[in-house]
Scaffold this motif. Structure first.
Motif, short mmCIF file in Angstrom:
data_model
loop_
_atom_site.label_atom_id
_atom_site.label_comp_id
_atom_site.label_asym_id
_atom_site.label_seq_id
_atom_site.Cartn_x
_atom_site.Cartn_y
_atom_site.Cartn_z
N UNK A 138 24.80 1.72 -21.86
CA UNK A 138 24.58 1.58 -20.42
C UNK A 138 23.67 0.41 -20.12
N UNK A 139 23.70 -0.01 -18.86
CA UNK A 139 22.85 -1.07 -18.36
C UNK A 139 21.83 -0.45 -17.42
N UNK A 140 20.55 -0.68 -17.68
CA UNK A 140 19.48 -0.12 -16.86
C UNK A 140 18.96 -1.19 -15.90
N UNK A 141 19.11 -0.93 -14.61
CA UNK A 141 18.63 -1.84 -13.58
C UNK A 141 17.47 -1.18 -12.84
N UNK A 142 16.37 -1.90 -12.70
CA UNK A 142 15.19 -1.38 -12.00
C UNK A 142 14.90 -2.28 -10.81
N UNK A 143 14.82 -1.65 -9.65
CA UNK A 143 14.50 -2.36 -8.41
C UNK A 143 13.12 -1.92 -7.95
N UNK A 144 12.16 -2.84 -7.99
CA UNK A 144 10.81 -2.54 -7.53
C UNK A 144 10.75 -2.77 -6.03
N UNK A 145 10.99 -1.71 -5.25
CA UNK A 145 11.00 -1.82 -3.81
C UNK A 145 9.61 -1.85 -3.21
N UNK A 146 9.54 -1.98 -1.90
CA UNK A 146 8.25 -2.04 -1.23
C UNK A 146 7.61 -0.66 -1.10
N UNK A 147 8.40 0.41 -1.20
CA UNK A 147 7.84 1.76 -1.09
C UNK A 147 8.19 2.66 -2.26
N UNK A 148 9.05 2.19 -3.16
CA UNK A 148 9.40 3.00 -4.33
C UNK A 148 10.04 2.13 -5.40
N UNK A 149 9.97 2.65 -6.62
CA UNK A 149 10.69 2.05 -7.75
C UNK A 149 11.97 2.84 -7.94
N UNK A 150 13.08 2.15 -7.98
CA UNK A 150 14.37 2.82 -8.18
C UNK A 150 14.99 2.28 -9.46
N UNK B 274 11.48 -6.53 -4.47
CA UNK B 274 11.31 -7.06 -3.13
C UNK B 274 10.53 -8.37 -3.24
N UNK B 275 10.57 -9.19 -2.22
CA UNK B 275 9.97 -10.51 -2.30
C UNK B 275 8.51 -10.54 -1.92
N UNK B 276 7.87 -11.66 -2.23
CA UNK B 276 6.54 -12.05 -1.77
C UNK B 276 5.36 -11.37 -2.47
N UNK B 277 5.47 -10.12 -2.87
CA UNK B 277 4.35 -9.45 -3.53
C UNK B 277 3.99 -10.18 -4.82
N UNK B 278 2.70 -10.35 -5.06
CA UNK B 278 2.25 -11.04 -6.27
C UNK B 278 0.98 -10.40 -6.81
N UNK B 279 0.67 -10.72 -8.08
CA UNK B 279 -0.48 -10.15 -8.76
C UNK B 279 -1.30 -11.27 -9.40
N UNK C 57 -0.79 -16.51 -10.56
CA UNK C 57 -0.43 -15.55 -9.53
C UNK C 57 1.06 -15.25 -9.74
N UNK C 58 1.33 -14.14 -10.43
CA UNK C 58 2.68 -13.87 -10.90
C UNK C 58 3.41 -12.93 -9.94
N UNK C 59 4.74 -12.98 -10.00
CA UNK C 59 5.56 -12.07 -9.20
C UNK C 59 5.43 -10.67 -9.77
N UNK C 60 5.92 -9.69 -9.02
CA UNK C 60 5.86 -8.32 -9.51
C UNK C 60 6.67 -8.12 -10.80
N UNK D 137 6.76 -7.83 -16.86
CA UNK D 137 7.11 -8.50 -18.10
C UNK D 137 5.88 -8.70 -18.97
N UNK D 138 4.77 -9.08 -18.33
CA UNK D 138 3.55 -9.31 -19.10
C UNK D 138 3.06 -8.01 -19.74
#
Length: 501
Positions: free
Chosen positions: A2-14, A77-82, A152-155, A160-161
């Protein structure tokens, strides 16, 4: 496999595991909530994202023992950074996309670069949502965090780090920084120089679908996956959703019906016309090679969520959905006479006003809860029609919209959108378009599919069409004009609000 896809949304991780035929084998959702310690702020401890990501992956791994995960791909989702240090450890909270603290810095960026020049380079208009003005805010207001930060990395880059992999950012998410040259697909030396920032502060950009590396034994154990599993860069959620809806080129428009509602067109070149700039449309890199997307969007689902929380506080998501289903049944069949704007997070296109708020106009003593619900759907449909027209002016005429997302739960909302916009809605069989598009990128990366086009043919399917209803459209004659009049009449109020902040 299987292929596992993870979407880090603005209110939940799916997280969703797909078969090679595009069938869902398992899925998991881990909610989280932003913190707002000050007005206009929206942030979260990065560890919260990591825990949701790891928990979702472990759950999926337990569910697909007969079809083990052979590749993992991450989108967001876009724009969020760490902000992270040289060891890639977080040195501050993640600053989220809904955060608007950098109003002054956003205006400063526009003044330094020039509105037209900034749009020509990035495909974006200045706004405090983007990382660039927020990084400048951090430099001024939190010098200890800025001096400690190596990047200043993306989510996805932060995740990944945590997996001991390079914190790459794909071209589509890099495009959301307000510092990316979308033509040359690299950080803009001109923008960074004028803002006195080093490109080393930003992650290395790579094409969507790039394999970042393989899971080490330690990283694999944390996710419940096998050692050596390839980890692939997905992309920004909106272009990933477009891929999951089968939108690869001109002639098809994608609609993602979620917290934000986004309409997206695809082209071989970015749409950088004066018309697009006037409407503040975003035009930037697709996750499909050598393609660009142009999007128009607005806050949508958040208004429905607010309605459910306010009028029927519930402890579970199921109870909330049951309440909304009841409102759907009880909603009036005629226009409500209400005018409700869904601008709880400010407006997006065409004016991007962070000071805009949700407004409910026209309430009378006889107004009922189901009428307010329908009034919210009317306002969302009006916004949808407006975005559809804005996109058409910049990207060309179209009639068909391929839609997915949580907004499909409301049949009334779908019919209102189709009728007020005059478009045909093609409902996708998979409601998880972001994750499906992400899985397609993973499958192509590891050679499961020969190409993106082959993958789309194999896994993307339409389930139903919603046609415009002329009678319904006639019953709302004049409504869109009244809606726009309400919003424009509050311009002076919004200016006063801004001065008082």
């Amino acid at each position: 496999m299987s292929l596992l896809a993870v979407d880090m949304g603005s209110s939940s991780c799916k997280a969703v595991a797909f078969s090679s035929e595009g069938n869902i084998l398992a899925q998991a959702t881990q909610p989280y909530s932003a913190q707002s310690p000050h007005p206009l702020w929206s942030e979260m401890p990065p560890e919260t994202f990591w825990r949701a990501f790891a928990s979702s992956s472990n759950f999926i791994a337990e569910q697909v023992t007969n079809d083990p995960v052979e590749a993992l791909a991450i989108s967001s989702h876009g724009e969020t950074f760490v902000p992270v240090d040289k060891q890639k450890k977080a040195v501050g909270n993640a600053i989220l996309n809904a955060d608007n603290r950098a109003l002054v810095e956003s205006r400063s960026v526009e003044a330094k670069i020039g509105r037209e020049n900034l749009f020509r380079i990035t495909g974006l208009a200045a706004h405090p949502m983007y990382p660039l003005p927020k990084i400048l805010w951090v430099r001024k207001q939190q010098p200890d965090v800025f001096s400690s930060a190596s990047q200043f990395v993306s989510l996805p880059g932060y995740l990944l780090s945590r997996l001991d992999l390079p914190p790459y950012v794909d071209d589509s998410l890099a495009s959301r920084y307000l510092a990316f040259d979308i033509h040359h697909r690299t950080w803009s030396a001109e923008i960074l120089s004028r803002c006195d920032l080093s490109p080393d502060l930003l992650p290395v950009p790579v094409p969507a679908g790039t394999i970042a590396g393989e899971l080490s034994e330690n990283a694999a154990a944390q996710l419940g996956l096998r050692r050596g599993t390839p980890v692939i860069l997905g992309g920004h959620d909106q272009p990933c959703a477009a891929l999951g809806n089968g939108v690869l080129g001109p002639g098809r428009v994608s609609a993602s019906l979620g917290t934000y509602e986004c309409l997206l067109a695809v082209s071989e070149k970015p749409a950088l016309s004066e018309t697009a700039l006037a409407a503040n449309l975003n035009s930037y890199c697709h996750v499909v090679p050598d393609r660009y997307i142009t999007i128009a969007y607005f806050p949508s689902g958040i208004m429905v969520d607010w309605f459910a929380r306010t009028f029927h506080p519930a402890s579970t998501a199921t109870a909330s959905r049951d309440f909304l289903a009841l409102m759907e049944e009880q909603a009036t069949t005629d226009p409500t006479g209400l005018c409700i704007t869904p601008h709880l997070l400010g407006t997006c296109n065409p004016d991007f006003d962070p000071n805009a708020t949700g407004v409910i106009a026209g309430i009378r003593p006889t107004t009922t809860t189901p009428q307010i619900y329908r009034g919210i759907l009317e306002g969302i449909a009006c916004e949808f029609a407006g975005m559809a027209n804005l996109l058409q002016e910049a990207a060309g005429t179209y009639r068909d919209v391929y839609a997915s997302g949580g907004g499909q739960r409301s049949r009334l909302g779908l019919h209102l959108r189709a009728s007020l916009s005059g478009r045909v809605l093609h409902l996708m069989q998979s409601q998880e378009a972001v994750c499906l598009g992400t899985a397609i990128l993973a499958g192509v990366a590891i050679g499961k599919y020969a190409s993106i086009a082959e993958a789309v043919t194999q896994v993307v399917r339409v389930s139903e069409e919603i046609l415009p209803d002329p009678a319904l459209a006639t019953s709302y004659k004049g409504y869109k004009a009244r809606y726009q009049l309400l919003y424009s009449s509050l311009a002076s109020f919004r200016k006063v609000q801004e001065k008082q902040k």
